[in-house]
Design a protein around this motif. Structure first.
Motif, PDB file in Angstrom:
ATOM      1  N   TRP A  23      -4.682  -6.332  -5.249  1.00  0.00           N
ATOM      2  CA  TRP A  23      -4.578  -4.943  -5.586  1.00  0.00           C
ATOM      3  C   TRP A  23      -3.773  -4.028  -4.675  1.00  0.00           C
ATOM      4  N   LYS A  24      -4.034  -4.197  -3.340  1.00  0.00           N
ATOM      5  CA  LYS A  24      -3.361  -3.410  -2.306  1.00  0.00           C
ATOM      6  C   LYS A  24      -1.902  -3.125  -2.227  1.00  0.00           C
ATOM      7  N   VAL A  25      -1.107  -4.163  -2.602  1.00  0.00           N
ATOM      8  CA  VAL A  25       0.343  -3.930  -2.666  1.00  0.00           C
ATOM      9  C   VAL A  25       0.637  -2.578  -3.850  1.00  0.00           C
ATOM     10  N   PHE A  26      -0.054  -3.170  -5.002  1.00  0.00           N
ATOM     11  CA  PHE A  26       0.023  -2.096  -6.255  1.00  0.00           C
ATOM     12  C   PHE A  26      -0.342  -0.581  -5.751  1.00  0.00           C
ATOM     13  N   ILE A  27      -1.527  -0.619  -4.971  1.00  0.00           N
ATOM     14  CA  ILE A  27      -1.873   0.674  -4.356  1.00  0.00           C
ATOM     15  C   ILE A  27      -0.754   1.330  -3.448  1.00  0.00           C
ATOM     16  N   MET A  28      -0.373   0.689  -2.609  1.00  0.00           N
ATOM     17  CA  MET A  28       0.478   1.068  -1.710  1.00  0.00           C
ATOM     18  C   MET A  28       1.780   1.546  -2.412  1.00  0.00           C
ATOM     19  N   TRP A  29       2.260   0.676  -3.314  1.00  0.00           N
ATOM     20  CA  TRP A  29       3.592   0.966  -3.830  1.00  0.00           C
ATOM     21  C   TRP A  29       3.416   2.305  -4.734  1.00  0.00           C
ATOM     22  N   ASN A  30       2.254   2.617  -5.334  1.00  0.00           N
ATOM     23  CA  ASN A  30       2.125   3.700  -6.140  1.00  0.00           C
ATOM     24  C   ASN A  30       2.133   4.825  -5.041  1.00  0.00           C
ATOM     25  N   LEU A  31       1.290   4.589  -4.187  1.00  0.00           N
ATOM     26  CA  LEU A  31       1.118   5.760  -3.023  1.00  0.00           C
ATOM     27  C   LEU A  31       2.570   6.082  -2.295  1.00  0.00           C
ATOM     28  N   ASN A  32       3.663   5.259  -2.234  1.00  0.00           N
ATOM     29  CA  ASN A  32       4.926   5.432  -1.987  1.00  0.00           C
ATOM     30  C   ASN A  32       5.661   6.841  -2.469  1.00  0.00           C
ATOM     31  N   GLU A  33       5.248   6.833  -3.866  1.00  0.00           N
ATOM     32  CA  GLU A  33       5.656   7.747  -4.484  1.00  0.00           C
ATOM     33  C   GLU A  33       5.395   9.416  -4.320  1.00  0.00           C
ATOM     34  N   HIS A  63      -7.903   0.420   7.982  1.00  0.00           N
ATOM     35  CA  HIS A  63      -6.900  -0.225   8.580  1.00  0.00           C
ATOM     36  C   HIS A  63      -5.614   0.695   8.811  1.00  0.00           C
ATOM     37  N   GLY A  64      -5.806   2.071   8.568  1.00  0.00           N
ATOM     38  CA  GLY A  64      -4.773   2.997   8.880  1.00  0.00           C
ATOM     39  C   GLY A  64      -3.662   2.942   8.120  1.00  0.00           C
ATOM     40  N   LEU A  65      -3.597   2.591   7.004  1.00  0.00           N
ATOM     41  CA  LEU A  65      -2.392   2.629   5.970  1.00  0.00           C
ATOM     42  C   LEU A  65      -2.453   3.677   5.066  1.00  0.00           C
ATOM     43  N   VAL A  66      -3.555   4.239   4.780  1.00  0.00           N
ATOM     44  CA  VAL A  66      -3.959   5.267   3.767  1.00  0.00           C
ATOM     45  C   VAL A  66      -4.595   6.400   4.371  1.00  0.00           C
ATOM     46  N   GLN A  67      -4.421   7.587   4.170  1.00  0.00           N
ATOM     47  CA  GLN A  67      -5.221   8.654   4.405  1.00  0.00           C
ATOM     48  C   GLN A  67      -5.794   9.386   3.358  1.00  0.00           C
ATOM     49  N   ARG A  77     -11.585  18.112  -4.418  1.00  0.00           N
ATOM     50  CA  ARG A  77     -10.393  17.509  -4.880  1.00  0.00           C
ATOM     51  C   ARG A  77     -10.137  16.377  -3.789  1.00  0.00           C
ATOM     52  N   VAL A  78      -9.842  15.275  -4.101  1.00  0.00           N
ATOM     53  CA  VAL A  78      -9.511  14.226  -3.084  1.00  0.00           C
ATOM     54  C   VAL A  78      -8.167  13.561  -3.266  1.00  0.00           C
ATOM     55  N   GLU A  79      -7.241  13.580  -2.290  1.00  0.00           N
ATOM     56  CA  GLU A  79      -5.978  12.943  -2.435  1.00  0.00           C
ATOM     57  C   GLU A  79      -5.682  11.740  -1.455  1.00  0.00           C
ATOM     58  N   TYR A  80      -4.927  10.957  -1.904  1.00  0.00           N
ATOM     59  CA  TYR A  80      -4.762   9.753  -1.093  1.00  0.00           C
ATOM     60  C   TYR A  80      -3.217   9.777  -0.637  1.00  0.00           C
ATOM     61  N   GLU A  81      -2.781   9.224   0.358  1.00  0.00           N
ATOM     62  CA  GLU A  81      -1.181   9.158   0.727  1.00  0.00           C
ATOM     63  C   GLU A  81      -1.384   8.241   1.830  1.00  0.00           C
ATOM     64  N   THR A  82       0.041   7.748   1.821  1.00  0.00           N
ATOM     65  CA  THR A  82       0.311   6.819   2.835  1.00  0.00           C
ATOM     66  C   THR A  82       0.413   7.080   4.174  1.00  0.00           C
ATOM     67  N   THR A  83       0.124   6.575   5.128  1.00  0.00           N
ATOM     68  CA  THR A  83       0.058   7.276   6.323  1.00  0.00           C
ATOM     69  C   THR A  83       1.310   6.671   7.276  1.00  0.00           C
ATOM     70  N   GLU A  84       2.019   7.147   8.287  1.00  0.00           N
ATOM     71  CA  GLU A  84       3.381   6.764   8.765  1.00  0.00           C
ATOM     72  C   GLU A  84       3.120   5.227   9.255  1.00  0.00           C
ATOM     73  N   LEU A  85       2.089   4.558   9.428  1.00  0.00           N
ATOM     74  CA  LEU A  85       1.947   3.163   9.656  1.00  0.00           C
ATOM     75  C   LEU A  85       2.346   2.544   8.176  1.00  0.00           C
ATOM     76  N   GLY A  86       1.636   2.893   7.249  1.00  0.00           N
ATOM     77  CA  GLY A  86       1.695   2.468   5.733  1.00  0.00           C
ATOM     78  C   GLY A  86       3.184   2.639   5.321  1.00  0.00           C
ATOM     79  N   LYS A  87       4.069   3.687   5.679  1.00  0.00           N
ATOM     80  CA  LYS A  87       5.334   3.836   5.477  1.00  0.00           C
ATOM     81  C   LYS A  87       6.353   2.734   6.038  1.00  0.00           C
ATOM     82  N   LYS A  88       5.762   2.334   7.242  1.00  0.00           N
ATOM     83  CA  LYS A  88       6.646   1.278   7.862  1.00  0.00           C
ATOM     84  C   LYS A  88       6.661  -0.150   6.692  1.00  0.00           C
ATOM     85  N   LEU A  89       5.805  -0.189   6.033  1.00  0.00           N
ATOM     86  CA  LEU A  89       5.772  -1.201   5.021  1.00  0.00           C
ATOM     87  C   LEU A  89       6.750  -1.003   3.874  1.00  0.00           C
TER      88      LEU A  89
END
Length: 110
Positions: A23-33, A63-67, A77-89
């Protein structure tokens, strides 16, 4: 939560430990939007359960990939976003997509 080793012989082993699994790749891919709420993520990833999404988001945050940002309002309300480290992927994900398209052409799956 998966604990990382103190040392890795190969960088790819670290990457697999951090973003491996179903699941993690799908989550990260979706948060890149862009920023997403929990329900938005849940709807955009067919088959994932609330429990699994929660667990995977917590690990990615650890692990510092999502905030995770909690907004002090009613209703909460809670939101998730990719961190700068996560964006490097991001280049990694794009290469996977491009590689898949290339593979389809070569194997005539398209």
């Amino acid at each position: 939560m998966k604990q990382l080793q103190s040392e890795y012989q190969c960088a790819i082993n670290l990457v697999v430990d951090v973003i491996g699994g179903k699941w993690k790749v799908f989550i990260m891919w979706n948060l890149n939007e862009g920023n997403k709420r929990f329900k938005e993520l849940e709807r955009s990833i067919p088959g994932i359960t609330k429990k699994m999404l929660t667990q995977q988001l917590r690990e990615l945050e650890h692990h510092g990939l999502v905030q995770r940002t909690v907004f002090e309002e009613l209703p909460p309300r809670v939101e998730y976003e990719t961190t700068e480290l996560g964006k490097k992927l991001n280049p990694f994900y794009l290469r996977c997509v491009n590689g898949e398209m290339s593979m389809r052409k070569r194997t005539r799956l398209a």
